[in-house]
Motif scaffolding. Structure first.
Motif, PDB file in Angstrom:
ATOM      1  N   THR A   1       1.014  -1.218  -0.042  1.00  0.00           N
ATOM      2  CA  THR A   1      -0.059  -0.081  -0.056  1.00  0.00           C
ATOM      3  C   THR A   1       0.929   1.263   0.045  1.00  0.00           C
ATOM      4  O   THR A   1       1.902   1.370   0.270  1.00  0.00           O
ATOM      5  N   ALA A   2       0.197   2.389  -0.314  1.00  0.00           N
ATOM      6  CA  ALA A   2       1.002   3.606  -0.592  1.00  0.00           C
ATOM      7  C   ALA A   2       1.578   4.134   0.852  1.00  0.00           C
ATOM      8  O   ALA A   2       2.783   4.590   1.075  1.00  0.00           O
ATOM      9  N   ALA A   3       0.606   3.963   1.851  1.00  0.00           N
ATOM     10  CA  ALA A   3       1.063   4.235   3.210  1.00  0.00           C
ATOM     11  C   ALA A   3       2.060   3.587   3.738  1.00  0.00           C
ATOM     12  O   ALA A   3       3.065   4.080   4.360  1.00  0.00           O
ATOM     13  N   TYR A   4       2.189   2.296   3.528  1.00  0.00           N
ATOM     14  CA  TYR A   4       3.406   1.588   3.735  1.00  0.00           C
ATOM     15  C   TYR A   4       4.673   1.741   3.034  1.00  0.00           C
ATOM     16  O   TYR A   4       5.686   1.787   3.708  1.00  0.00           O
ATOM     17  N   LYS A   5       4.637   2.223   2.015  1.00  0.00           N
ATOM     18  CA  LYS A   5       5.982   2.506   1.187  1.00  0.00           C
ATOM     19  C   LYS A   5       6.372   3.792   1.784  1.00  0.00           C
ATOM     20  O   LYS A   5       7.377   3.901   1.969  1.00  0.00           O
ATOM     21  N   ILE A   6       5.333   4.707   1.713  1.00  0.00           N
ATOM     22  CA  ILE A   6       5.800   6.021   2.193  1.00  0.00           C
ATOM     23  C   ILE A   6       6.424   6.128   3.672  1.00  0.00           C
ATOM     24  O   ILE A   6       7.478   6.751   3.863  1.00  0.00           O
ATOM     25  N   SER A   7       5.922   5.269   4.430  1.00  0.00           N
ATOM     26  CA  SER A   7       6.500   5.168   5.989  1.00  0.00           C
ATOM     27  C   SER A   7       7.757   4.726   5.928  1.00  0.00           C
ATOM     28  O   SER A   7       8.946   5.334   6.479  1.00  0.00           O
ATOM     29  N   TRP A   8       8.146   3.499   4.983  1.00  0.00           N
ATOM     30  CA  TRP A   8       9.456   3.063   4.736  1.00  0.00           C
ATOM     31  C   TRP A   8      10.493   4.083   4.037  1.00  0.00           C
ATOM     32  O   TRP A   8      11.626   4.012   4.531  1.00  0.00           O
ATOM     33  N   ILE A   9       9.868   4.746   2.907  1.00  0.00           N
ATOM     34  CA  ILE A   9      10.891   5.470   2.341  1.00  0.00           C
ATOM     35  C   ILE A   9      11.209   6.521   3.253  1.00  0.00           C
ATOM     36  O   ILE A   9      12.361   6.856   3.171  1.00  0.00           O
ATOM     37  N   ILE A  10      10.488   7.183   4.138  1.00  0.00           N
ATOM     38  CA  ILE A  10      10.683   8.441   4.740  1.00  0.00           C
ATOM     39  C   ILE A  10      11.954   7.776   5.895  1.00  0.00           C
ATOM     40  O   ILE A  10      12.971   8.560   5.934  1.00  0.00           O
ATOM     41  N   PHE A  11      11.496   6.803   6.529  1.00  0.00           N
ATOM     42  CA  PHE A  11      12.480   6.117   7.377  1.00  0.00           C
ATOM     43  C   PHE A  11      13.839   5.983   6.730  1.00  0.00           C
ATOM     44  O   PHE A  11      14.952   5.975   7.526  1.00  0.00           O
ATOM     45  N   VAL A  12      13.899   5.307   5.651  1.00  0.00           N
ATOM     46  CA  VAL A  12      15.167   4.913   5.108  1.00  0.00           C
ATOM     47  C   VAL A  12      16.107   6.038   4.641  1.00  0.00           C
ATOM     48  O   VAL A  12      17.160   6.210   4.855  1.00  0.00           O
ATOM     49  N   LEU A  13      15.304   7.292   3.990  1.00  0.00           N
ATOM     50  CA  LEU A  13      16.086   8.203   3.801  1.00  0.00           C
ATOM     51  C   LEU A  13      16.345   9.368   4.945  1.00  0.00           C
ATOM     52  O   LEU A  13      17.531   9.867   4.962  1.00  0.00           O
ATOM     53  N   ALA A  14      15.728   9.141   6.019  1.00  0.00           N
ATOM     54  CA  ALA A  14      15.913  10.271   6.905  1.00  0.00           C
ATOM     55  C   ALA A  14      16.904   9.649   7.794  1.00  0.00           C
ATOM     56  O   ALA A  14      18.042  10.442   8.130  1.00  0.00           O
TER      57      ALA A  14
END
Length: 508
Positions: free
Chosen positions: A63-76
């Motif tokens: 899901t988009a929410a799942y992807k966004i959470s991980w993307i933010i976490f990995v990049l941050a």
């Protein structure tokens, strides 16, 4: 309920995240202090790996929410995010496990075929579409010749359990997430011991993680002494990810393939209000008698054979007595990490999409992904009366805060949210348009809809649907309605915190 072991799981993940974030900040600090050329190269190498991981996240079917959470976490925090993503985020089932699961499915779920006469008898096109969808997603058919009874409290479920067990002549199957010592446990086990002594075959499966800190120490020994076959689902293993993540959250008792009791209620005194933990405990279940019980029997055999390597003769556990009932439609279904078709969330979204007048829900945890949120909002925007009942007294404050973080968007579009004032509502129930209802183990959160093995029972065309509606309206009468004006008064810093919780929700 989130047991103490379930709380341990959340805290374990949280502490790992904190420790690794501190480690990441330390590394960055050392780089800044030293500012050596090699350190800078190392840092940019990590950033390059982070971009590669982000591309992998985008490519995956999540899901988009799942992807966004991980993307933010990995990049941050890349050093932390990359490690945690490969530990928690990929949700990959080992090939060996998937192969074994598929083999078991061939002799369980795929043996159940839809009775065409039952399907053809459905006149309502909307109901027929729902049935067809759930069947395609879960491989479990719709049944008639089944009588259902709504059990609106844990006390009623416990009595129904004991009464059903007393009638057993051939076998009793039990599958529970949490088993805790106390009055409910003692009465249940005493009834099982008596039946085992009379020669009834009894199998009991308990989730190892769910009951990690609650299961009586002598449980398996006592079961063996009384000739009860008992196993832990997914016992502790070197695969810590698998042990913590994939939980058997189902709750069911099956007697002779004729009667089944299933819903949100575990074995523990708080569920029957013998032990007060968070005010009055409001929970729900469903009693089934008739043909549809065979779907629940199949679910149990499927999980038992997968866990033990046994080959159980499925047809030997089919009920032979069919009650004389009307045209009620009953469709038990299940979900889990092995099923990539996501029956639970897609069934919920279909119900929201097809609702015309109202849809009422109870859930202890309201932690939604983008797709499900949009379905709820579209229903509300189209004039459907959407009401959601959540706990008034939380069992876990962090989860409760995360639940409240999702209120704003819903309230702004006219969704009505009620917090159950007498205490903690643990039931997972949905009813819509006086036509359809679902009672099950499925919370409206990421864990239930993505990670856990869950089950629910879809019912239509019966008094049970109206009984569920009446019960939820009674719950609303004693609940406090949360208004959008109340939510707007939330302080700026609290809203910032809620935003963070929403981002982190898929990672919990």
């Amino acid at each position: 309920m989130r047991s103490s072991s379930d709380h341990f799981q959340s805290m374990f993940r949280f502490l790992i995240n904190v420790v690794l974030i501190l480690l990441q900040l330390t590394i960055i600090g050392l780089i800044i202090l030293q500012f050596s050329e090699d350190a800078v190269y190392a840092y940019w190498l990590i950033e390059g790996l982070a971009i590669f991981v982000v591309l992998n996240i985008v490519y995956r079917k999540k899901t988009a929410a799942y992807k966004i959470s991980w993307i933010i976490f990995v990049l941050a925090v890349p050093a932390v995010g990359i490690v945690l993503y490969f530990i928690w985020g990929r949700q990959r089932v080992p090939r060996k496990s998937k192969k074994r699961w598929d083999e078991v499915n061939q002799r369980t779920f795929l043996k159940l075929e839809q009775n065409q006469a039952v399907f053809d008898s459905i006149n309502d096109k909307g109901i027929k579409k729902q049935v067809e969808l759930v069947y395609r997603l879960s491989d479990l058919p719709v049944w008639q010749n089944t009588r259902t009874e709504y059990l609106k409290l844990g006390e009623e479920m416990h009595r129904a359990n004991l009464e059903a067990i007393k009638t057993a002549e051939k076998f009793i199957f039990l599958e529970y997430f949490i088993v805790t010592a106390g009055k409910m446990y003692d009465e249940l086990m005493a009834a099982l011991y008596e039946k085992a002594a009379a020669g009834v075959e009894i199998r009991m499966m308990v989730d190892e993680m769910g009951s990690l800190s609650t299961l009586p120490k002598d449980f398996y020994k006592s079961c063996a002494a009384h000739h009860i076959r008992s196993i832990p689902y997914n016992p502790l293993s070197p695969s810590l990810f698998k042990f913590i993540s994939f939980r058997d959250h189902r709750k069911m008792t099956i007697v002779d393939g004729r009667v089944a009791i299933t819903g949100g209620i575990n074995i523990g005194d708080e569920y029957i209000n013998e032990k007060v933990r968070f005010g009055h405990w409001k929970d729900m279940a469903l009693r089934l008698e008739g043909d549809a019980v065979f779907s629940l029997t199949t679910m149990f055999i499927n999980m038992w054979d997968y866990s033990t390597g046994a080959v159980s003769p499925l047809d030997a556990f089919k009920g032979t007595v069919t009650p004389e009932v009307g045209n009620e439609l009953v469709m038990p279904f299940c979900d889990g990490p092995m099923n990539t078709r996501n029956p639970a969330v897609n069934t919920y979204m279909t119900l929201f999409a097809n609702a015309r007048d109202y849809i009422y829900i109870t859930t202890p945890y309201l932690i939604l992904d983008t797709d499900l949120t949009n379905c709820i909002l579209l229903a509300a925007r189209s004039g459907v009366d959407v009401r959601i009942i959540t706990p008034g007294i939380p069992d876990k404050k962090l989860v409760y805060a995360t639940t409240r973080a999702f209120y704003g968007d819903l309230l702004a579009e006219g969704v009505r949210i009620y917090e159950y004032s007498p205490g903690f509502v643990h039931g997972k129930v949905l009813v819509s348009d006086d036509q359809v209802a679902i009672v099950g183990s499925i919370n409206m959160d990421y864990r239930s809809l993505t990670w856990n093995y869950e089950c629910g029972t879809w019912v239509s065309g019966s008094q049970t649907v109206l009984d569920i509606k009446a019960d939820l309206l009674d719950c609303i009468k004693v609940s406090r309605e949360v208004c959008y004006s109340d939510w707007e008064k939330t302080t700026f810093m609290k809203k910032v915190g809620q935003s963070v919780l929403r981002i982190m929700a898929p990672l919990m």
